[in-house]
Design an enzyme around this catalytic site. Structure first.
Site: not given
Ligand code: COA
Length: 368
Positions: A149
């Site tokens: 990225c």
């Molecule tokens: N729909 C519904 N529920 C979902 C889901 C979806 N598509 N994806 C995940 N969930 C659920 C999870 O299973 C989890 O359930 P649980 O609490 O029962 O275990 C809950 O939602 C929370 O998931 P989590 O992954 O902890 O969410 P989050 O708030 O951390 O958001 C991201 C997820 C990926 C958006 C976030 O972590 C993020 O943006 N992180 C940084 C990513 C980044 O910058 N990456 C760089 C890439 S280059």
């Protein structure tokens, strides 16, 4: 020392979009089929409301919508091209570079270096950048680089260093990102994250540039190894069959850890960069941040400026484009650079896998 300036920018945006609702409908159809076939553990449904609240993403542009939304496929269809045809990345790059060259009013032949800086390269060699050089008709040399990225800001530093050192006068840094081919669309934790796009910037020696431009005051790059964002494959030609049992062949991340570890790294990086340049956060009129997650950007903006930035000060484009890897901060820059007066300062910052973080401090220069 000679300075470099950004004199042109261009964005290639694919014609096809996928809304969260369309994406979730396809994912849930896929999940239902898996579950009807006895998937263990069962595949849980995705939710558009979760996607918008967890990421701020509302839609994404892709090169092939049909393949991604086909519950029997869940993967873009980008058929391999004959070796004598332009590659997909080169084709996207031609569009973005053409726009950037037009804006800079620079002829392709006056560009002496093309840096194709992206997370996902279509092939190992010959370099995509050399194909772009050939198709554009630029002179000099070209090479590919990959810092995930952060590829664009690291590319800007590399090109600016060459201009500052006097080895070239002008360069293009181009970021064709085919993220859709590296995303596991069958994994609900990440299926909403990425989109496709290509951005390009023309960099020139500041003393050669006449028009409105952004003079690069300084650049700063940093890396620290982490496995929390990883892809063990990397090339487009692999077929779905070959990947069937290898989840590690597509994008994987530990999103929570990325959040916790990258945010402090980025805020400290920007703070240190500004301090080293003797620039206070109050002097920044614009922050063009990497576009991965709205809460991440809100956090960084607040930490850097010491207050909540206005949407003009810290523009987000991820609601429309999703995460486009290295291109995100450059889309924000290309689409939201208006309204700055000569002397105004801004900062481009990208961050992501590696981990990596790169920042570019610029001053609006030239005619108003
Ligand atoms: N729909 C519904 N529920 C979902 C889901 C979806 N598509 N994806 C995940 N969930 C659920 C999870 O299973 C989890 O359930 P649980 O609490 O029962 O275990 C809950 O939602 C929370 O998931 P989590 O992954 O902890 O969410 P989050 O708030 O951390 O958001 C991201 C997820 C990926 C958006 C976030 O972590 C993020 O943006 N992180 C940084 C990513 C980044 O910058 N990456 C760089 C890439 S280059």
């Amino acid at each position: 020392m000679r300075k470099a300036a950004i004199t042109g920018s261009g964005v290639f945006t694919p014609s096809q979009t996928i809304t969260n609702d369309e994406l979730v409908a396809a994912f849930n159809a896929y999940a239902d089929r898996q579950n009807a076939a006895g998937a263990e553990p069962p595949v849980p449904h995705s939710s558009a409301a979760f996607i918008t609240s967890a990421s701020g993403i509302e839609r994404r542009f892709v090169l092939d919508k049909e393949g991604v939304l086909d519950p029997d496929r869940m993967y873009p269809s980008l058929p391999p091209r004959a070796d004598d045809q332009p590659g997909v990345m080169a084709e996207m790059a031609l569009d973005a570079c053409g726009k950037a060259l037009d804006m800079a009013e620079v002829a392709p032949g006056d560009i002496q270096a093309v840096l194709c800086a992206a997370s996902n390269h279509e092939r190992a060699y010959p370099a995509i950048a050399i194909e772009i050089q050939e198709l554009l008709g630029t002179s000099g040399f070209a090479f590919d680089m990959n810092v995930a990225c952060s590829s664009a800001t690291f590319g800007i530093q590399a090109a600016a260093d060459m201009i500052r050192a006097g080895s070239i006068d002008r360069a293009i840094v181009v970021n064709p990102e085919i993220c859709s081919a590296h995303l596991e669309w069958r994994d609900r934790d990440c299926h909403f994250i990425f989109g496709d796009v290509c951005t390009a910037l023309v960099l020139e020696a500041d003393d050669l540039a006449q028009g409105p431009r952004f003079t690069i005051e300084s650049t700063r790059c940093a890396t620290k190894f982490s496995n929390n964002i990883r892809n063990n494959d990397g090339f487009l030609r692999r077929t779905r069959d070959q990947m069937e049992d290898r989840r590690d062949m597509q994008f994987m991340q530990n999103g929570r850890k990325v959040f916790k570890e990258v945010l402090p790294m980025v805020s400290a990086h920007i703070g240190d960069h500004l301090n080293a340049e003797g620039v206070s956060a109050d002097e920044l009129r614009r922050l063009w941040l990497h576009q991965a997650n709205k809460s991440m950007n809100d956090f960084i903006g607040r930490k850097v400026l010491g207050r909540i930035p206005s949407p003009e000060e810290q523009p987000n484009i991820l609601q429309n484009y999703a995460n486009t890897s290295s291109a995100g901060s450059i889309i924000a820059f290309a689409q939201h650079s208006d309204g700055l007066s000569p002397g105004d300062r801004g900062l481009i910052c990208s961050f992501g896998a590696g981990y990596s973080v790169g920042s570019v401090l610029v001053t609006r220069a030239g005619p108003a």
